[in-house]
Motif scaffolding. Structure first.
Motif, PDB file in Angstrom:
ATOM      1  N   PRO A  18      16.084 -14.834   1.749  1.00  0.00           N
ATOM      2  CA  PRO A  18      15.059 -13.881   1.297  1.00  0.00           C
ATOM      3  C   PRO A  18      14.178 -14.491   0.212  1.00  0.00           C
ATOM      4  CG  PRO A  18      17.176 -13.336   0.339  1.00  0.00           C
ATOM      5  CD  PRO A  18      17.428 -14.448   1.311  1.00  0.00           C
ATOM      6  N   PRO A  19      12.882 -14.162   0.199  1.00  0.00           N
ATOM      7  CA  PRO A  19      11.982 -14.705  -0.824  1.00  0.00           C
ATOM      8  C   PRO A  19      12.211 -14.042  -2.179  1.00  0.00           C
ATOM      9  CG  PRO A  19      10.807 -13.148   0.563  1.00  0.00           C
ATOM     10  CD  PRO A  19      12.172 -13.305   1.164  1.00  0.00           C
ATOM     11  N   VAL A  20      11.859 -14.756  -3.246  1.00  0.00           N
ATOM     12  CA  VAL A  20      11.945 -14.215  -4.600  1.00  0.00           C
ATOM     13  C   VAL A  20      10.710 -14.686  -5.366  1.00  0.00           C
ATOM     14  CG1 VAL A  20      13.391 -16.173  -5.339  1.00  0.00           C
ATOM     15  CG2 VAL A  20      13.351 -14.084  -6.706  1.00  0.00           C
ATOM     16  N   ASN A  21      10.018 -13.752  -6.046  1.00  0.00           N
ATOM     17  CA  ASN A  21       8.780 -14.110  -6.734  1.00  0.00           C
ATOM     18  C   ASN A  21       9.048 -14.625  -8.147  1.00  0.00           C
ATOM     19  OD1 ASN A  21       9.190 -11.838  -8.405  1.00  0.00           O
ATOM     20  ND2 ASN A  21       7.961 -10.519  -7.069  1.00  0.00           N
ATOM     21  N   LYS A  22       7.978 -15.073  -8.804  1.00  0.00           N
ATOM     22  CA  LYS A  22       8.103 -15.685 -10.123  1.00  0.00           C
ATOM     23  C   LYS A  22       8.668 -14.708 -11.146  1.00  0.00           C
ATOM     24  CE  LYS A  22       5.477 -18.226 -13.630  1.00  0.00           C
ATOM     25  NZ  LYS A  22       4.154 -18.817 -13.990  1.00  0.00           N
ATOM     26  N   GLU A  23       8.199 -13.447 -11.110  1.00  0.00           N
ATOM     27  CA  GLU A  23       8.665 -12.447 -12.073  1.00  0.00           C
ATOM     28  C   GLU A  23      10.179 -12.245 -11.978  1.00  0.00           C
ATOM     29  OE1 GLU A  23       7.384  -8.454 -11.340  1.00  0.00           O
ATOM     30  OE2 GLU A  23       7.580  -7.883 -13.449  1.00  0.00           O
ATOM     31  N   ASN A  24      10.687 -12.189 -10.760  1.00  0.00           N
ATOM     32  CA  ASN A  24      12.124 -11.981 -10.589  1.00  0.00           C
ATOM     33  C   ASN A  24      12.936 -13.231 -10.923  1.00  0.00           C
ATOM     34  OD1 ASN A  24      11.889  -9.297  -9.880  1.00  0.00           O
ATOM     35  ND2 ASN A  24      11.757  -9.714  -7.684  1.00  0.00           N
ATOM     36  N   LEU A  25      12.358 -14.406 -10.718  1.00  0.00           N
ATOM     37  CA  LEU A  25      13.040 -15.635 -11.137  1.00  0.00           C
ATOM     38  C   LEU A  25      13.210 -15.661 -12.657  1.00  0.00           C
ATOM     39  CD1 LEU A  25      11.373 -18.370  -8.876  1.00  0.00           C
ATOM     40  CD2 LEU A  25      13.740 -17.569  -8.767  1.00  0.00           C
ATOM     41  N   ILE A  26      12.156 -15.256 -13.368  1.00  0.00           N
ATOM     42  CA  ILE A  26      12.226 -15.195 -14.836  1.00  0.00           C
ATOM     43  C   ILE A  26      13.254 -14.150 -15.272  1.00  0.00           C
ATOM     44  CG2 ILE A  26      10.929 -14.600 -16.920  1.00  0.00           C
ATOM     45  CD1 ILE A  26       8.441 -15.757 -15.530  1.00  0.00           C
ATOM     46  N   LEU A  27      13.268 -13.015 -14.577  1.00  0.00           N
ATOM     47  CA  LEU A  27      14.233 -11.955 -14.879  1.00  0.00           C
ATOM     48  C   LEU A  27      15.662 -12.454 -14.684  1.00  0.00           C
ATOM     49  CD1 LEU A  27      15.092  -9.015 -15.425  1.00  0.00           C
ATOM     50  CD2 LEU A  27      14.609  -8.521 -13.014  1.00  0.00           C
TER      51      LEU A  27
ATOM     52  N   TYR B 176      14.129  -3.631 -20.067  1.00  0.00           N
ATOM     53  CA  TYR B 176      13.460  -3.838 -18.787  1.00  0.00           C
ATOM     54  C   TYR B 176      13.165  -2.507 -18.102  1.00  0.00           C
ATOM     55  CZ  TYR B 176      14.426  -8.783 -19.352  1.00  0.00           C
ATOM     56  OH  TYR B 176      14.453 -10.062 -19.834  1.00  0.00           O
ATOM     57  N   SER B 177      12.150  -2.532 -17.257  1.00  0.00           N
ATOM     58  CA  SER B 177      11.689  -1.317 -16.584  1.00  0.00           C
ATOM     59  C   SER B 177      12.614  -0.957 -15.426  1.00  0.00           C
ATOM     60  CB  SER B 177      10.274  -1.531 -16.047  1.00  0.00           C
ATOM     61  OG  SER B 177      10.293  -2.474 -14.973  1.00  0.00           O
ATOM     62  N   PRO B 178      12.554   0.304 -14.963  1.00  0.00           N
ATOM     63  CA  PRO B 178      13.342   0.697 -13.791  1.00  0.00           C
ATOM     64  C   PRO B 178      13.041  -0.154 -12.560  1.00  0.00           C
ATOM     65  CG  PRO B 178      12.544   2.641 -14.933  1.00  0.00           C
ATOM     66  CD  PRO B 178      11.881   1.467 -15.591  1.00  0.00           C
ATOM     67  N   ALA B 179      11.779  -0.545 -12.383  1.00  0.00           N
ATOM     68  CA  ALA B 179      11.418  -1.369 -11.224  1.00  0.00           C
ATOM     69  C   ALA B 179      12.096  -2.734 -11.298  1.00  0.00           C
ATOM     70  CB  ALA B 179       9.904  -1.539 -11.156  1.00  0.00           C
ATOM     71  N   GLN B 180      12.149  -3.310 -12.493  1.00  0.00           N
ATOM     72  CA  GLN B 180      12.824  -4.593 -12.663  1.00  0.00           C
ATOM     73  C   GLN B 180      14.330  -4.449 -12.431  1.00  0.00           C
ATOM     74  OE1 GLN B 180      11.079  -5.236 -16.626  1.00  0.00           O
ATOM     75  NE2 GLN B 180      10.368  -7.230 -15.899  1.00  0.00           N
ATOM     76  N   ALA B 181      14.882  -3.318 -12.865  1.00  0.00           N
ATOM     77  CA  ALA B 181      16.312  -3.073 -12.657  1.00  0.00           C
ATOM     78  C   ALA B 181      16.638  -2.976 -11.174  1.00  0.00           C
ATOM     79  CB  ALA B 181      16.738  -1.796 -13.384  1.00  0.00           C
ATOM     80  N   VAL B 182      15.770  -2.325 -10.414  1.00  0.00           N
ATOM     81  CA  VAL B 182      15.979  -2.204  -8.966  1.00  0.00           C
ATOM     82  C   VAL B 182      15.945  -3.578  -8.305  1.00  0.00           C
ATOM     83  CG1 VAL B 182      14.961  -1.345  -6.818  1.00  0.00           C
ATOM     84  CG2 VAL B 182      15.132   0.160  -8.804  1.00  0.00           C
ATOM     85  N   ALA B 183      14.989  -4.411  -8.721  1.00  0.00           N
ATOM     86  CA  ALA B 183      14.879  -5.760  -8.155  1.00  0.00           C
ATOM     87  C   ALA B 183      16.123  -6.586  -8.469  1.00  0.00           C
ATOM     88  CB  ALA B 183      13.632  -6.450  -8.705  1.00  0.00           C
TER      89      ALA B 183
END
Length: 245
Positions: A183-192, A208-215
Motif C-alpha cells: 500500500p502507498p504511504v504519503n510524506k505526511e504519514n511517513l513523518i507521522l 495530533y488531529s483525528p484524521a492523523q490518528a485514523v491514518a
C-alpha cells in the motif's frame, strides 16, 4: 520444594476444570510463564483478584511435574483507573494480548517489559490517546527486533518523500523496491510514523488531529496483523472502545 518468586503482568487466564485457571504471566525478566491458579475462579478465592487481566503482581509458584502451581499472590498495582475507563481498559487488554502472542517462554525481553510498564503507567495518569497507543505498538514491535524505517527506503536506502509499506523489508520502500500489493504511504504519514517511533508518550499526547490518528491506526494495524499472523482480536473491537471518547 522448588519455589520461585516472579513479578509480572497477568496477560491471560484460561479456565481449567470447574474452579481453576491456567494463568499466563509476562515477567520482569522478560519471559512468558504459565502456572495453575487453583480455585481462583471461586467467588471467595484469595487469589482471584491477583490473577485478573493486566494486574501487576508478585507470585510465588511451586515448580514440580507439569505446570507450576501458584502458592502465593500479592498485588503490586491493580491499575484501577484503567478498569473504570472503557477505552483505557481496551488499550490495556490489547497490550496484554501482544505480550501473549509475541513473547516466547524464554525470551528475556526485558526492554519490552519496561515498555509495557511505561505505557501502563502513562494510561494510569493520562487520557487515552489513539496516537500514543499506536506509538506503543510500533515501539513494541521495534523492541522485539522489528524496528521499521520510514525516512529511507528499507531496501536500497534512498531518502523517501513518499513510498510503499512493505513490512517484510523493514518498513517503507521506494517505487523501485515496492513489493506486490504494497500500500502507498504519503510524506505526511511517513513523518507521522517517524514521530510515533521516536517521540515519548508524553510528547505525543494530544498533539495530533483525528484524521492523523485514523491514518496511523490503519498503518499500525496492518503491521500488528502481519506480526501476529492475523491472530490478534483486540483490533476487532478497538473501534468500539474508541467510540466512547
Amino acid at each position: 520444594m522448588r519455589l520461585q518468586k516472579v513479578t509480572g503482568f497477568i496477560v491471560y487466564g484460561f479456565p481449567l476444570g470447574e474452579a481453576d485457571q491456567i494463568i499466563s504471566c509476562f515477567t520482569s525478566s522478560g519471559n512468558l510463564i504459565k502456572f495453575v491458579a487453583k480455585g481462583s475462579r471461586k467467588v471467595k478465592s484469595k487469589s482471584a483478584a491477583a490473577v485478573q487481566l493486566f494486574i501487576l503482581g508478585e507470585y510465588v509458584i511451586y515448580c514440580g511435574r507439569g505446570l507450576p502451581i501458584l502458592r502465593q499472590a500479592d498485588i503490586i498495582d491493580s491499575f484501577s483507573p484503567l478498569r473504570r475507563d472503557w477505552a483505557k481498559s481496551g488499550a490495556a487488554f490489547a497490550a496484554m494480548e501482544l505480550c501473549r502472542l509475541l513473547i516466547a517462554e524464554e525470551a528475556r525481553e526485558t526492554q519490552v517489559f519496561k515498555l509495557v510498564m511505561t505505557y501502563m503507567l502513562h494510561l494510569k495518569t493520562e487520557e487515552y490517546d489513539p496516537i500514543v497507543f499506536d506509538s506503543f505498538r510500533l515501539k513494541f514491535a521495534a523492541s522485539l527486533g522489528y524496528e521499521m524505517g520510514f525516512s529511507h527506503c528499507a531496501q536500497c536506502g534512498n531518502p523517501l518523500d513518499s513510498g510503499w509499506l512493505h513490512w517484510p523489508a523493514g518498513g517503507a520502500v521506494c517505487s523501485r523496491c515496492q513489493g506486490r500489493n504494497s500500500p502507498p504511504v504519503n510524506k505526511e504519514n511517513l513523518i507521522l510514523l517517524q514521530a510515533l517511533s521516536n517521540q515519548s508518550f508524553s510528547q505525543l499526547q494530544e498533539q495530533y488531529s483525528p484524521a492523523q490518528a485514523v491514518a496511523a491506526t490503519k498503518i499500525v494495524d496492518s503491521l500488528i496483523n502481519w506480526l501476529t499472523e492475523g491472530k490478534t482480536k483486540a483490533q476487532a473491537f478497538r473501534s468500539l472502545f474508541e467510540r466512547e471518547r
